[in-house]
Motif scaffolding. Structure first.
Motif, mmCIF file in Angstrom:
data_model
loop_
_atom_site.group_PDB
_atom_site.id
_atom_site.type_symbol
_atom_site.label_atom_id
_atom_site.label_comp_id
_atom_site.label_asym_id
_atom_site.label_seq_id
_atom_site.Cartn_x
_atom_site.Cartn_y
_atom_site.Cartn_z
ATOM 1 N N GLU A 23 0.660 -1.390 0.109
ATOM 2 C CA GLU A 23 -0.010 -0.040 0.085
ATOM 3 C C GLU A 23 0.814 1.265 0.024
ATOM 4 O OE1 GLU A 23 -3.325 0.130 2.887
ATOM 5 O OE2 GLU A 23 -3.985 -1.975 2.537
ATOM 6 N N ALA A 24 0.454 2.402 -0.797
ATOM 7 C CA ALA A 24 1.219 3.597 -0.686
ATOM 8 C C ALA A 24 0.432 4.622 -0.278
ATOM 9 C CB ALA A 24 1.418 3.850 -2.240
ATOM 10 N N CYS A 25 0.848 5.770 0.576
ATOM 11 C CA CYS A 25 0.067 6.518 1.140
ATOM 12 C C CYS A 25 0.868 8.023 1.146
ATOM 13 C CB CYS A 25 -0.016 6.047 2.605
ATOM 14 S SG CYS A 25 1.537 5.793 3.561
ATOM 15 N N GLY A 26 0.210 8.994 1.456
ATOM 16 C CA GLY A 26 0.709 10.351 1.213
ATOM 17 C C GLY A 26 -0.232 11.547 1.525
ATOM 18 N N VAL A 75 -5.101 18.663 2.935
ATOM 19 C CA VAL A 75 -6.338 18.656 2.088
ATOM 20 C C VAL A 75 -6.813 17.476 1.763
ATOM 21 C CG1 VAL A 75 -7.634 19.551 0.284
ATOM 22 C CG2 VAL A 75 -5.853 21.201 1.302
ATOM 23 N N VAL A 76 -5.858 16.806 1.330
ATOM 24 C CA VAL A 76 -6.115 15.243 0.955
ATOM 25 C C VAL A 76 -5.077 14.255 1.656
ATOM 26 C CG1 VAL A 76 -5.921 13.401 -1.022
ATOM 27 C CG2 VAL A 76 -6.963 15.659 -1.333
ATOM 28 N N ILE A 77 -5.627 13.195 2.056
ATOM 29 C CA ILE A 77 -4.979 11.972 2.636
ATOM 30 C C ILE A 77 -5.121 10.921 1.744
ATOM 31 C CG2 ILE A 77 -4.446 10.447 4.819
ATOM 32 C CD1 ILE A 77 -5.036 12.982 6.428
ATOM 33 N N TYR A 78 -4.126 10.364 1.362
ATOM 34 C CA TYR A 78 -4.424 9.211 0.364
ATOM 35 C C TYR A 78 -3.805 7.980 0.687
ATOM 36 C CZ TYR A 78 0.012 9.909 -2.084
ATOM 37 O OH TYR A 78 1.106 9.910 -2.470
ATOM 38 N N HIS A 79 -4.485 6.736 0.269
ATOM 39 C CA HIS A 79 -3.560 5.650 0.192
ATOM 40 C C HIS A 79 -4.261 4.681 -0.765
ATOM 41 C CE1 HIS A 79 -7.020 4.381 2.891
ATOM 42 N NE2 HIS A 79 -6.359 2.833 2.956
ATOM 43 N N SER A 80 -3.653 3.460 -1.072
ATOM 44 C CA SER A 80 -4.109 2.621 -2.067
ATOM 45 C C SER A 80 -4.418 1.235 -1.379
ATOM 46 C CB SER A 80 -2.941 2.200 -2.889
ATOM 47 O OG SER A 80 -1.636 1.466 -2.192
ATOM 48 N N HIS A 81 -5.295 0.633 -1.991
ATOM 49 C CA HIS A 81 -5.578 -0.555 -1.670
ATOM 50 C C HIS A 81 -5.327 -1.607 -2.792
ATOM 51 C CE1 HIS A 81 -9.250 0.081 1.294
ATOM 52 N NE2 HIS A 81 -7.851 0.395 2.039
ATOM 53 N N THR A 82 -4.665 -2.585 -2.555
ATOM 54 C CA THR A 82 -3.946 -3.167 -3.785
ATOM 55 C C THR A 82 -4.384 -4.581 -4.120
ATOM 56 O OG1 THR A 82 -2.319 -4.238 -2.250
ATOM 57 C CG2 THR A 82 -1.760 -2.282 -3.214
ATOM 58 N N ALA A 83 -5.664 -4.949 -3.359
ATOM 59 C CA ALA A 83 -6.272 -5.997 -3.977
ATOM 60 C C ALA A 83 -7.745 -5.987 -3.780
ATOM 61 C CB ALA A 83 -5.718 -7.322 -3.189
ATOM 62 N N THR A 84 -8.212 -4.959 -3.342
ATOM 63 C CA THR A 84 -9.471 -4.774 -2.923
ATOM 64 C C THR A 84 -9.989 -3.375 -3.400
ATOM 65 O OG1 THR A 84 -9.025 -4.039 -0.771
ATOM 66 C CG2 THR A 84 -9.477 -6.239 -0.759
ATOM 67 N N GLU A 85 -11.443 -3.098 -3.389
ATOM 68 C CA GLU A 85 -11.837 -1.884 -3.795
ATOM 69 C C GLU A 85 -11.517 -0.492 -3.045
ATOM 70 O OE1 GLU A 85 -16.140 -1.065 -3.310
ATOM 71 O OE2 GLU A 85 -16.177 -2.215 -1.538
ATOM 72 N N HIS A 102 -10.062 15.333 2.642
ATOM 73 C CA HIS A 102 -10.730 14.380 2.035
ATOM 74 C C HIS A 102 -9.801 13.161 1.985
ATOM 75 C CE1 HIS A 102 -13.103 17.635 -0.160
ATOM 76 N NE2 HIS A 102 -11.941 18.329 -0.001
ATOM 77 N N TYR A 103 -10.352 12.054 2.225
ATOM 78 C CA TYR A 103 -9.491 10.759 2.213
ATOM 79 C C TYR A 103 -9.943 9.928 0.924
ATOM 80 C CZ TYR A 103 -8.728 11.010 7.174
ATOM 81 O OH TYR A 103 -8.230 11.317 8.173
ATOM 82 N N VAL A 104 -8.710 9.997 0.159
ATOM 83 C CA VAL A 104 -8.835 9.649 -1.076
ATOM 84 C C VAL A 104 -8.202 8.138 -1.264
ATOM 85 C CG1 VAL A 104 -7.693 9.657 -3.487
ATOM 86 C CG2 VAL A 104 -8.732 11.616 -2.380
ATOM 87 N N LEU A 105 -8.796 7.144 -1.876
ATOM 88 C CA LEU A 105 -8.565 5.771 -1.799
ATOM 89 C C LEU A 105 -8.226 5.531 -3.474
ATOM 90 C CD1 LEU A 105 -10.274 5.691 0.955
ATOM 91 C CD2 LEU A 105 -9.392 3.203 0.509
ATOM 92 N N VAL A 106 -7.127 4.770 -3.792
ATOM 93 C CA VAL A 106 -6.750 4.279 -4.886
ATOM 94 C C VAL A 106 -6.785 2.783 -5.203
ATOM 95 C CG1 VAL A 106 -5.183 4.292 -6.872
ATOM 96 C CG2 VAL A 106 -5.457 6.556 -5.466
ATOM 97 N N SER A 107 -7.433 2.263 -5.795
ATOM 98 C CA SER A 107 -7.185 0.897 -5.926
ATOM 99 C C SER A 107 -6.355 0.343 -7.212
ATOM 100 C CB SER A 107 -8.731 -0.010 -6.204
ATOM 101 O OG SER A 107 -8.414 -1.443 -6.313
ATOM 102 N N THR A 108 -5.493 -0.490 -6.804
ATOM 103 C CA THR A 108 -4.526 -0.992 -7.780
ATOM 104 C C THR A 108 -4.727 -2.205 -8.279
ATOM 105 O OG1 THR A 108 -2.534 -1.102 -6.378
ATOM 106 C CG2 THR A 108 -2.905 1.023 -7.599
ATOM 107 N N ARG A 109 -5.874 -2.853 -7.916
ATOM 108 C CA ARG A 109 -6.031 -4.377 -8.219
ATOM 109 C C ARG A 109 -6.062 -4.708 -9.552
ATOM 110 N NH1 ARG A 109 -12.127 -5.425 -5.979
ATOM 111 N NH2 ARG A 109 -13.083 -3.543 -7.056
ATOM 112 N N GLU A 110 -6.502 -3.878 -10.402
ATOM 113 C CA GLU A 110 -6.614 -4.113 -12.006
ATOM 114 C C GLU A 110 -5.338 -3.562 -12.441
ATOM 115 O OE1 GLU A 110 -8.851 -5.678 -13.328
ATOM 116 O OE2 GLU A 110 -10.228 -5.856 -11.638
#
Lengths: 162, 131
Positions: A23-26, A75-85, A102-110
Motif C-alpha cells: 500500500e502507498a500513502c501520502g 487537504v487530501v490524505i490518500y492511500h492505496s488498496h492493492t487487492a480490494t476496492e 478528503h480521504y482519497v483511496l486508489v485501488s490498483t487491483r486491476e
C-alpha cells in the motif's frame, strides 16, 4: 466534492503503482481554508505492507510542521488498496483523524485501470463524494474562443450515494 | 512550570478551539492529567482505559516520538514543547485482524530489539506500552 488537478491525480496513481503490491500513502497539502489540494507529498508506508499503511511518525511530524509553517493543511490524505476496492476499511475509519481532509483511496487491483474515490470520514461516518479532476493545463481564458465542439476541460466522476 | 502543547484539529473541541495550550507536569502522564483538569475529556482521547498511550495518536516531546522516550512515563522539563498529531494509518486489512497481529508481534518483539522489519512499527508501538 473534491476538485483536484489531473497532474496531482496522476502523481498519486504513479506512486500507488510504484509501491504495488504494498500500500502507498501520502498527503496533498493546500492553503488553510481553501479546500484546494496543491502540493503532493508522497509519504513512506512505515508498515511496508500489502494490507496496512502507516505514516512514519517522525516523517509525519516534519511534514505537518512544514505545512504549519506554510499556512497549509492536509487537504487530501490518500492511500492505496492493492487487492480490494477503493472504499474505506474499518481500519481506515477507526484511524481517520483529520475531519477536514478528503480521504482519497486508489485501488490498483486491476493492472490497467485505477479506481479513485474520495470520502469524508467524520466521527466514524463515511460519506462518499464526487471527484472532479481539473485540467489546470487548459487555461480557460486562452482557449475561450476555441471551445466550440471541444470536450469539457473537467470530468465529473459521479459517485453513488452523495 | 509551563509546557507548550500543540493540539490537533480533531481535539480542539476540548480546548475551546485553541491550537496551543499550556500545562505542567514532570511526566507526560502528569501533564495530561493537568490538562484534563482544564480541558475535561482530553486525556481519555489520548490514553486508553488500560492506561496506555492510544494507538490513534502520535505524541512528541520536542522532536522525538514519546514512544521512544518511555511513552506516558516520558520525562518533561519546563520549556519543553509537546505536539499531538492524529496517527495516519489504515489499510485494507480488517481492524480486528490488524489488532490481533500487532499484539502477536508485540509479544514476539518484547524479547528482541527493535528491528527495521515490516512488522516493527506496529509491534514496537504496542511493545512499549505499559503492561
Amino acid at each position: 466534492m473534491l476538485s483536484i488537478d489531473r497532474s496531482i491525480v496522476e502523481a498519486i496513481v504513479a506512486h500507488a503503482r510504484r509501491d504495488h503490491p504494498d500500500e502507498a500513502c501520502g498527503v496533498v497539502a493546500g492553503p488553510v481554508g481553501g479546500d484546494t489540494p496543491t502540493r503532493h507529498i508522497p509519504m513512506d508506508n512505515a508498515a511496508r505492507s500489502m494490507t496496512f499503511y502507516e505514516f512514519d511518525s517522525m516523517e509525519q511530524l516534519r511534514v505537518w510542521r512544514e505545512m504549519d509553517d506554510r499556512d497549509e493543511e492536509p487537504v487530501v490524505i490518500y492511500h492505496s488498496h492493492t487487492a480490494t476496492e477503493a472504499y474505506p476499511s474499518r481500519t481506515d475509519v477507526a484511524f481517520a483523524g483529520e475531519p477536514g481532509a478528503h480521504y482519497v483511496l486508489v485501488s490498483t487491483r486491476e493492472p490497467d485501470t485505477e479506481e479513485i474515490r474520495s470520502f469524508r470520514i467524520v466521527d466514524g461516518v463515511v460519506t462518499e463524494e464526487p471527484v472532479r479532476i481539473v485540467d489546470a493545463g487548459v487555461d480557460p481564458h486562452a482557449v475561450q474562443s476555441y471551445m466550440f465542439g471541444q470536450s469539457p476541460a473537467t470530468v465529473d466522476y459521479e459517485c453513488s450515494g452523495s | 512550570m509551563a509546557i507548550e502543547v500543540r493540539i490537533p484539529t480533531i481535539l480542539r473541541s476540548y480546548t475551546g478551539g485553541a491550537k496551543v495550550v499550556e500545562g505542567a507536569g514532570d511526566t507526560l502522564n502528569d501533564l495530561l492529567t493537568d490538562l484534563d483538569s482544564r480541558h475535561a475529556g482530553l486525556k481519555a482521547r489520548l490514553v486508553t482505559d488500560a492506561g496506555a498511550l492510544h494507538r490513534f495518536v502520535n505524541v512528541y516531546v520536542n522532536d522525538e516520538d514519546v514512544r521512544f522516550l518511555g511513552a506516558l512515563d516520558a520525562k518533561l522539563s519546563d520549556g519543553d514543547s509537546v505536539t499531538v498529531l492524529p496517527a495516519v494509518a489504515g489499510g485494507a486489512f480488517g481492524f480486528a485482524a490488524a489488532a490481533a497481529i500487532s499484539q502477536h508481534r508485540a509479544a514476539t518483539a518484547a524479547f528482541s530489539q527493535r528491528r527495521a522489519t515490516a512488522a516493527s512499527v506496529a509491534a514496537r508501538r504496542a511493545a512499549v506500552a505499559p503492561r
